[in-house]
Design a protein around this motif. Structure first.
Motif, PDB file in Angstrom:
ATOM      1  N   LYS B  23      -6.234   6.561  16.668  1.00 50.53           N
ATOM      2  CA  LYS B  23      -6.301   6.185  15.252  1.00 50.53           C
ATOM      3  C   LYS B  23      -7.743   5.878  14.861  1.00 50.53           C
ATOM      4  O   LYS B  23      -8.553   5.516  15.719  1.00 50.53           O
ATOM      5  CB  LYS B  23      -5.364   5.011  14.962  1.00 50.53           C
ATOM      6  CG  LYS B  23      -5.866   3.650  15.390  1.00 50.53           C
ATOM      7  CD  LYS B  23      -4.775   2.627  15.116  1.00 50.53           C
ATOM      8  CE  LYS B  23      -5.101   1.282  15.727  1.00 50.53           C
ATOM      9  NZ  LYS B  23      -6.213   0.592  15.117  1.00 50.53           N
ATOM     10  N   TRP B  94     -18.284   1.661  -2.913  1.00 48.83           N
ATOM     11  CA  TRP B  94     -17.977   1.292  -1.530  1.00 48.83           C
ATOM     12  C   TRP B  94     -18.848   0.116  -1.091  1.00 48.83           C
ATOM     13  O   TRP B  94     -19.979  -0.039  -1.545  1.00 48.83           O
ATOM     14  CB  TRP B  94     -18.246   2.452  -0.567  1.00 48.83           C
ATOM     15  CG  TRP B  94     -17.443   3.686  -0.803  1.00 48.83           C
ATOM     16  CD1 TRP B  94     -16.711   4.011  -1.912  1.00 48.83           C
ATOM     17  CD2 TRP B  94     -17.305   4.789   0.101  1.00 48.83           C
ATOM     18  NE1 TRP B  94     -16.140   5.243  -1.745  1.00 48.83           N
ATOM     19  CE2 TRP B  94     -16.477   5.750  -0.530  1.00 48.83           C
ATOM     20  CE3 TRP B  94     -17.803   5.048   1.375  1.00 48.83           C
ATOM     21  CZ2 TRP B  94     -16.140   6.948   0.082  1.00 48.83           C
ATOM     22  CZ3 TRP B  94     -17.471   6.252   1.978  1.00 48.83           C
ATOM     23  CH2 TRP B  94     -16.639   7.187   1.344  1.00 48.83           C
ATOM     24  N   GLU B  98     -18.201  -0.232   4.522  1.00 49.54           N
ATOM     25  CA  GLU B  98     -17.421   1.003   4.385  1.00 49.54           C
ATOM     26  C   GLU B  98     -18.327   2.225   4.543  1.00 49.54           C
ATOM     27  O   GLU B  98     -17.969   3.210   5.202  1.00 49.54           O
ATOM     28  CB  GLU B  98     -16.712   1.042   3.030  1.00 49.54           C
ATOM     29  CG  GLU B  98     -15.500   0.116   2.957  1.00 49.54           C
ATOM     30  CD  GLU B  98     -14.928  -0.013   1.560  1.00 49.54           C
ATOM     31  OE1 GLU B  98     -13.753  -0.395   1.450  1.00 49.54           O
ATOM     32  OE2 GLU B  98     -15.645   0.245   0.557  1.00 49.54           O
ATOM     33  N   SER B 108     -13.119   6.881   6.797  1.00 48.03           N
ATOM     34  CA  SER B 108     -13.200   6.645   5.354  1.00 48.03           C
ATOM     35  C   SER B 108     -12.750   5.225   5.033  1.00 48.03           C
ATOM     36  O   SER B 108     -12.103   4.574   5.857  1.00 48.03           O
ATOM     37  CB  SER B 108     -12.330   7.658   4.607  1.00 48.03           C
ATOM     38  OG  SER B 108     -10.963   7.314   4.761  1.00 48.03           O
ATOM     39  N   PRO B 109     -13.063   4.730   3.810  1.00 48.11           N
ATOM     40  CA  PRO B 109     -12.628   3.377   3.442  1.00 48.11           C
ATOM     41  C   PRO B 109     -11.115   3.192   3.524  1.00 48.11           C
ATOM     42  O   PRO B 109     -10.643   2.103   3.824  1.00 48.11           O
ATOM     43  CB  PRO B 109     -13.116   3.230   2.002  1.00 48.11           C
ATOM     44  CG  PRO B 109     -14.279   4.152   1.899  1.00 48.11           C
ATOM     45  CD  PRO B 109     -13.926   5.325   2.780  1.00 48.11           C
ATOM     46  N   ASP B 110     -10.352   4.274   3.283  1.00 50.27           N
ATOM     47  CA  ASP B 110      -8.894   4.113   3.395  1.00 50.27           C
ATOM     48  C   ASP B 110      -8.391   4.454   4.804  1.00 50.27           C
ATOM     49  O   ASP B 110      -7.205   4.675   5.013  1.00 50.27           O
ATOM     50  CB  ASP B 110      -8.157   4.913   2.311  1.00 50.27           C
ATOM     51  CG  ASP B 110      -8.546   6.387   2.305  1.00 50.27           C
ATOM     52  OD1 ASP B 110      -9.349   6.776   3.186  1.00 50.27           O
ATOM     53  OD2 ASP B 110      -8.067   7.136   1.440  1.00 50.27           O
ATOM     54  N   GLY B 111      -9.301   4.506   5.757  1.00 50.74           N
ATOM     55  CA  GLY B 111      -8.892   4.592   7.158  1.00 50.74           C
ATOM     56  C   GLY B 111      -8.519   5.977   7.644  1.00 50.74           C
ATOM     57  O   GLY B 111      -7.723   6.109   8.568  1.00 50.74           O
ATOM     58  N   ALA B 112      -9.079   7.021   7.047  1.00 53.31           N
ATOM     59  CA  ALA B 112      -8.814   8.386   7.529  1.00 53.31           C
ATOM     60  C   ALA B 112     -10.033   8.901   8.294  1.00 53.31           C
ATOM     61  O   ALA B 112     -11.153   8.438   8.082  1.00 53.31           O
ATOM     62  CB  ALA B 112      -8.498   9.309   6.354  1.00 53.31           C
ATOM     63  N   TYR B 114     -12.954  11.522   9.165  1.00 54.72           N
ATOM     64  CA  TYR B 114     -13.720  12.606   8.556  1.00 54.72           C
ATOM     65  C   TYR B 114     -13.868  13.743   9.561  1.00 54.72           C
ATOM     66  O   TYR B 114     -13.856  13.525  10.772  1.00 54.72           O
ATOM     67  CB  TYR B 114     -15.116  12.132   8.149  1.00 54.72           C
ATOM     68  CG  TYR B 114     -15.123  11.263   6.924  1.00 54.72           C
ATOM     69  CD1 TYR B 114     -14.592  11.706   5.723  1.00 54.72           C
ATOM     70  CD2 TYR B 114     -15.688   9.987   6.966  1.00 54.72           C
ATOM     71  CE1 TYR B 114     -14.599  10.898   4.596  1.00 54.72           C
ATOM     72  CE2 TYR B 114     -15.697   9.179   5.843  1.00 54.72           C
ATOM     73  CZ  TYR B 114     -15.153   9.632   4.665  1.00 54.72           C
ATOM     74  OH  TYR B 114     -15.162   8.843   3.559  1.00 54.72           O
TER      75      TYR B 114
END
Lengths: 154, 288
Positions: B23, B94, B98, B108-112, B114
């Motif tokens: 993750k 941001w 972040e 990414s800031p929403d936890g995905a 790149y």
């Protein structure tokens, strides 16, 4: 007949593809000439660049002569260099197809080099500082063409 | 039949463990504690990292990070996003943390995850201070309202979760080269981390991981014809001064000039100090 037609068509197509690597004399001469022209740019740029980079002592006569030759070469009409079928799909060529598909863009950067080298020729004999100041834009004009219109080496 | 629940249980636990192990992992919340970014120093980091090479608009000025350039690859076409200071379409909204997590961890800031077309794989080696400086500088650059475009990738590369596995395999923060002198240390920071030179100059395996055993020995051009050249001493015989001059003016020792994407790189390396360009050259000269 029905069975052989596609075969004959395929044979003709592959023969055409093979022939495409065999240049016409016109294509061969244009390629050789333009690569020699580029080589001469490098030849006249070398003393100017070596002075600008403080690698050899400044010599006003050498600088002026090289800059005049460079400007003369950059100013001439070069349209005969770009014969169809001589782009970088050939092993020998690094000229991107964009030279043919975007001739206006190519001519604009080519004029940029003519302008930059003319400006250099005006001042190259006037001292090292003047040479250095006018040499930078010449380098930028080289990249302005090589970036869009020259493919990497194989 | 009685075995099925057991197998399903293993699958669920295994998938869960796999998801957990791969993750997205941002920087720790304390990563920027006690660090203040210096925008002026950040301008140098910005040039060294070449951010604008990818993130400026096609043919746009170097300080407007509007995005929109496309990069073809074996995995599909990536389109650089808007990272200008615009709070809606860029990254102006941001936090520093972040942004630093995006740059140094690819999260990414929403936890995905790149995609590693964004070279966080190199930036992970940077100093947090350098990245804080870079972020401070980016905040001073103009806002642009061009919306970011989605990448165009084929299956399975369009599944971002799969990048967790890729990162577990290839995202490494250890240096490739030793750096026994301050100059080599600076050169290594510029080449391996900020300048991300290996991303193009080092070949990759089938999954897109860099082949460290062939460090800087050249690779196929990821976006088209020709090859990216070998810049190890075996392939590049220029002196250190030759290399430094090239990074300044774009001229080779025989006064050919840089083209293609390297001309873009030189727009940035020409903004570095002579000492930094010599440090890059020193690093390249001691490569195996």
């Amino acid at each position: 007949m029905r069975r052989t037609t596609p075969f004959v068509v395929a044979l003709c197509l592959s023969a055409t593809a093979l022939l495409a690597q065999d240049l016409t004399e016109e294509q061969d001469r244009a390629l050789t000439a333009r690569q020699a022209h580029m080589g001469l740019y490098g030849f006249y740029l070398t003393p100017l660049g070596q002075m600008a980079q403080d690698r050899i002592p400044y010599d006003a006569d050498v600088a002026a002569a090289a800059a005049n030759n460079l400007a003369a070469m950059a100013a001439i009409d070069q349209s005969a260099f770009w014969v169809e079928g001589t782009d970088s799909s050939l092993e020998r060529s690094r000229a991107r197809a964009e030279i043919w598909t975007d001739p206006d863009g190519y001519l604009e950067v080519k004029q940029g080099m003519a302008d930059a080298t003319a400006a250099l020729a005006l001042v190259a004999g006037d001292g090292l500082d003047a040479l250095k100041a006018a040499f930078g834009p010449v380098g930028q004009s080289c990249s302005a063409c090589h970036q869009p219109y020259r493919a990497p080496a194989n | 039949m009685p075995r099925w629940p057991w197998i399903v249980g293993v699958l669920v636990v295994g998938t869960g463990a796999g998801w957990f192990a791969t993750k997205p992992t941002p920087l720790p919340a304390s990563a920027l504690d006690g660090i203040t970014g210096d925008a002026e120093r950040g301008a140098i980091t910005f040039a060294a990292a070449g951010c604008a090479s990818c993130h400026n608009a096609p043919d746009g000025p170097l300080d407007v990070l509007a995005g929109g350039k496309s990069f073809t690859s074996d995995f599909g076409t990536f389109i650089a996003p808007n990272i200008s200071s615009d709070p809606v379409h860029g990254v102006g909204g941001w936090t520093d943390l972040e942004l630093a997590s995006a740059i140094m961890r690819g999260v990414s800031p929403d936890g995905a995850h790149y995609y590693p077309a964004f070279p966080y794989t190199s930036y992970i080696k940077a100093d947090v201070q350098d990245i804080a400086d870079l972020i401070a500088h980016m905040r001073t650059l103009p806002a642009d309202t061009t919306p970011s475009q989605p990448h165009d990738l084929g299956f399975p590369f369009n599944i971002r979760a799969s990048l967790g596995v890729w990162k577990a395999l290839y995202l490494r923060d250890d240096w490739v080269m030793d750096a026994p002198t301050p100059e080599l240390e600076r050169g290594r920071m510029l080449v391996e981390a900020l300048g991300h030179c290996a991303e193009c100059h080092t070949p990759r395996n089938a999954l897109g991981g860099l082949d460290r055993s062939a460090w800087m020995t050249g690779a196929p051009n990821p976006s088209g014809d020709g090859r990216i050249p070998d810049i190890s001493p075996a392939g590049l015989t220029w002196s250190a001064q030759d290399i430094a001059e090239y990074l300044n003016s774009g001229f080779t020792p025989t006064f050919d000039s840089a083209g293609g994407t390297m001309a873009d790189v030189i727009r940035h390396t020409s903004q570095l100090s002579d000492a930094d360009r010599m440090a890059i050259a020193a690093y390249l000269k001691v490569l195996p």
